[in-house]
Write an enzyme that holds these catalytic residues in place. Structure first.
Site, short mmCIF file in Angstrom:
data_model
loop_
_atom_site.label_atom_id
_atom_site.label_comp_id
_atom_site.label_asym_id
_atom_site.label_seq_id
_atom_site.Cartn_x
_atom_site.Cartn_y
_atom_site.Cartn_z
N GLU A 361 -23.11 -1.00 -13.57
CA GLU A 361 -24.48 -1.41 -13.28
C GLU A 361 -25.07 -2.04 -14.55
O GLU A 361 -25.08 -3.23 -14.71
CB GLU A 361 -25.30 -0.22 -12.79
CG GLU A 361 -26.68 -0.63 -12.34
CD GLU A 361 -27.15 0.08 -11.10
OE1 GLU A 361 -26.53 1.04 -10.66
OE2 GLU A 361 -28.19 -0.36 -10.56
N GLU A 640 -30.52 10.73 -14.87
CA GLU A 640 -31.11 9.83 -13.88
C GLU A 640 -31.87 10.61 -12.79
O GLU A 640 -32.90 10.18 -12.31
CB GLU A 640 -29.99 9.02 -13.21
CG GLU A 640 -30.45 8.12 -12.08
CD GLU A 640 -29.33 7.23 -11.56
OE1 GLU A 640 -28.15 7.62 -11.71
OE2 GLU A 640 -29.62 6.16 -11.02
#
Ligand code: BGC
Length: 784
Positions: A361, A640
């Site tokens: 990502e 996260e």
């Protein structure tokens, strides 16, 4: 003197070597010999690439910056670096050598395949030599350059690097090297983009981490060693090895270990994060890859034998930003939280504010960046970093006004759907310049971005809202990312707060900011227009989401928080809203239900409305879900997700579970600003006026914060003992400060001039600490 364009005699060149959408090719080497016959007065080299370059002149590296020339939207612009090379040149033959990496240009990008912007890297370089006799000579890239491939068999940011030292063309960067077997470089297509001086800051090696523990993993098919660097970080390793020619080491990287002690790599998704080194057998060999980085704490090394000499160290890579802030307090867990926030900032501020450094990502997610920016600005000087990223953001705006969810925009459009990033995400185009103004007094950042902001507001009004409800399902089926990753409500990743509520509240926030920005820029018409827009949005918000008793139709923590934070409730309903928010928090036994959008505002709202006690209970909460739960479980960076790992469920889904993701670290700004009590004044930004507003609470006996502002260091340290609060304050030269005592103390607001100050104040009799917590808060409210 008229400046001459730096590439007047250079052409873009590349090699024949080309991978595919999936296969990673070797890195091409390029060299060119040129002759200097006269005495040199000065010389500079300008160089850029679509891809990454490493450049040497007569074998000397030009810079300690890595990943040059950096990442931009290569369909629109790229940057060049300019280096003074006067001392590197000599009379006679000189050699310039370049190795190209695929980087973001043609390597893997996001969760897509390779070649997002182009099929192979290319570059452009020119040396300009001014001789003592005043004449000027230029040596540019062209078909007189030679190229080959060497030891770098694979290079890819996400996949890693493979290097076979036996294949290195030794001495290729120097003039006595024979390059007759090299082929002629190809002229590359000339990109129709801007080529501009690099604004910086560059990425550099910002630290070295020794490994703190080595474990033998003998249960593996190939026995290996696991090195623990004690810190999750972004970078790579440097190894020193002595082994026979052809010995190959495989190095894999991960953030966590499995219950059996082996390396956990599932959350890396498609990113292979593997380096390979094959020895030449020539004494002690030292190697660090050039064109890759990993997000990791552990490195597993396979291929070592007991007779090998082997050393390994972690090389920390991030944008070269000055550390400007410091926060500490008497709760060691909060100090570890601050440490984790700083390391997630280091781990993700690499060319762009990335979401995470490990999986496939590593993109400039707009939402994450705007949420965290104030915290980032406390920790480090991020002015240059965000100014550069604002260009990426403007480049990520379509002509209709929408702004892509990540910046830079990705060259190929099949990786993420090409559309507006939605509420709280694309809003970065307005929020980030405003933060640049607040932190650095940079009104240019407002002026430069004002047109883009206006277009964005126009787009929301015309395309994304119905009667001031932004994200209304009738115009926006998708509605944005909502309160991303909230645990509240539906349990969906977006959280239980309706998307159009998030959309409308953040629309109101934008209207308020635009009115302020227009005011700073002296645009009275726009100021009035946006102030009126705010009133209309607030009215629509109340009509759709608030009952006549002040209850939110959706009772989530984020709903109440956003309504209160963005002044969307009539005054007479605010008390009820605060009570409902507190009830929700109590119902969860003082645990968080907020996601990316609600979290940064939750504690500020509680403090603003007199519930500092609740804010502290959330901040110091140690059980799941909370900020300190990961800290208690050994985290060295911000996770996260609140539930990235839990004792009952173990790891969250491998598809989205980063352990180095700064977004929830946005609480850092509250620790600096409220816990320690150091903040700026919107009306006199950049700390021209410092506000000292200590708010002791929770279990804390002391807290301190300092910040290197453009005026000098502003600092506060408070200690509470026997109901006396002592504050030591530093006001930088050229600025002024105001001391605002906490509620419940005998003291007036004071104005302070530059210099050192000590202020001691004591509590009101009725608010002594011995009073029970709730009563204490009520008393505070009563006396304030
Ligand atoms: C990123 C996030 C981002 C989100 C948007 C994720 O994959 O890692 O941090 O905000 O996508 O939905």
């Amino acid at each position: 003197m008229k400046s001459i364009p730096p590439f007047s005699e250079a052409a873009w060149i590349c090699s024949d070597v080309i991978g595919s959408r999936r296969t990673v090719p070797p890195a091409p080497y390029f060299r060119n010999a040129f002759t200097i016959c006269k005495e040199v007065q000065s010389a500079r080299l300008c160089i850029t690439a679509l891809g990454l370059y490493e450049c040497t002149v007569n074998g000397c590296l030009l810079t300690d910056a890595v990943f040059t020339p950096g990442w931009t939207d290569y369909t629109k612009r790229c940057y060049y670096q300019s280096h003074v090379i006067t001392d590197a040149l000599r009379s006679g033959e000189n050699v310039i050598g370049v190795i190209l990496g695929d980087g973001w240009y043609s390597g893997h990008l996001g969760w897509g395949e390779r070649q997002a912007y182009g099929d192979r890297p290319q570059f452009l370089a020119e040396i300009e030599v001014t001789y003592r006799d005043g004449s000027v000579e230029r040596f540019g890239t062209g078909e007189n350059w030679k190229t080959t491939v060497g030891a770098i068999l694979e290079n890819d940011i996400q996949m890693g690097e493979t290097y076979d030292a036996r294949l290195e063309p030794l001495g290729w960067e120097r003039s006595d090297y024979d390059d007759t077997v090299w082929t002629v470089a190809k002229l590359a297509p000339v990109p129709d983009i801007l080529v501009e001086p690099a604004p910086g800051p560059n990425v550099r090696r910002m630290g070295i981490l020794p490994s703190i523990k080595v474990t033998d993993l003998i249960e593996r098919i190939f026995p290996s060693k696991l090195y623990d660097f004690g810190q999750n970080f972004c970078g790579r390793v440097r190894i020193r090895i002595q082994a026979s020619a052809g010995t190959t080491l495989t190095l894999c990287f991960g953030e966590m270990t499995n219950p059996d002690g082996t390396l956990y790599t599932e959350n890396l998704r498609g990113a292979r994060c593997t380096d390979r080194y094959t020895c030449s057998g020539d004494g002690i060999e030292e190697w660090e890859p050039r064109f890759t980085f990993h997000g990791f704490r552990y490195a597993e090394v396979t291929g070592l034998k007991p007779e090998h000499f082997f050393e390994i160290e972690g090389v920390v890579l991030h944008a070269d930003m000055k550390v400007t802030g410091h926060f500490a307090c008497s709760n060691p867990l909060l100090n570890q939280l601050q440490h984790n926030i700083v390391w997630s900032q280091k781990g993700n501020f690499l060319e762009v504010p990335m979401d995470c450094p490990q999986r496939d990502e590593r993109l400039g997610w707009t939402g994450d960046a705007q949420i965290f920016m104030a915290t980032a600005a406390f920790n480090m000087d991020v002015s240059g970093f965000f100014r550069k990223w604002m260009t990426d953001l403007r480049d990520a705006q379509a002509s209709s006004g929408w702004v892509f969810c990540v910046a830079p925009r990705l060259g190929r459009t099949d990786i993420i759907p090409e559309r507006d990033g939605g509420p709280a995400y694309s809003d970065a185009i307005i929020i980030c310049p405003w933060q640049l103004y607040l932190w650095y007094g940079d009104a240019n950042a407002l002026a430069e971005n004002y047109a883009a902001m206006g277009r964005y507001m126009g787009y929301i009004e015309a395309e994304r809202s119905v009667e001031y409800i932004r994200g209304h399902a009738s115009v926006d089926e998708w509605g944005g990312y909502g309160d991303w990753l909230a645990l509240d409500g539906s349990g969906k990743v977006e959280g239980g707060t309706p998307k159009d509520l998030v959309g409308t509240a953040t629309y109101a926030q934008l209207a308020t900011l635009m009115a302020k920005i227009a005011g700073v820029l002296g645009n009275e018409d726009d100021r009035a227009k946006y102030a009126e827009l705010f009133q209309n949005i607030a009215a629509a918000f109340q009509k759709r989401f608030v009952t006549s008793e002040g209850l939110m139709a959706s009772g989530t923590q984020t709903s109440y928080t956003l309504a209160l934070q963005h002044d969307l409730l009539p005054e007479d309903l605010r008390t009820t809203a605060v009570e409902e928010l507190v009830k929700n928090i109590q119902g969860k036994e003082f645990h968080l239900g907020t996601g990316f959008v609600g979290t940064p505002h939750l504690l500020p709202v509680l403090e603003k409305y007199g519930r500092l006690d609740v804010a502290y209970r959330l901040l110091e909460q140690e059980t799941f879900p909370s900020w300190l739960f990961p800290v208690k479980n050994g985290a060295t960076t911000i996770w996260e997700r609140w539930d990235g790992w839990t004792p009952d469920k173990g790891m969250q889904t491998k598809w989205m579970n980063s352990f180095n993701h700064y977004a929830y670290g946005a609480v850092g700004a509250w620790m600096y600003g409220t816990v320690a009590g150091l903040s700026l004044d919107e009306k006199d930004p950049a700390f021209a006026h410092v506000i000292f507003k200590p708010r002791p609470g929770g279990t804390l006996d002391w807290a301190e914060a300092s910040l290197e502002t453009k005026y000098g260091v502003a600092a506060i340290r408070w200690d509470i003992k026997d109901d006396a609060l002592t504050c030591r304050l530093t006001v930088p030269e050229g600025s002024q400060a105001t001391f605002q005592p906490p509620a419940g103390f005998f003291a007036e607001t004071q104005t302070l001039e530059a210099g050192e100050h000590t202020i001691t104040i004591s509590r009101h009799e009725r608010t002594k600490r011995s009073a029970p917590a709730r009563q204490f808060t009520e008393e505070l409210e009563a006396v304030s």
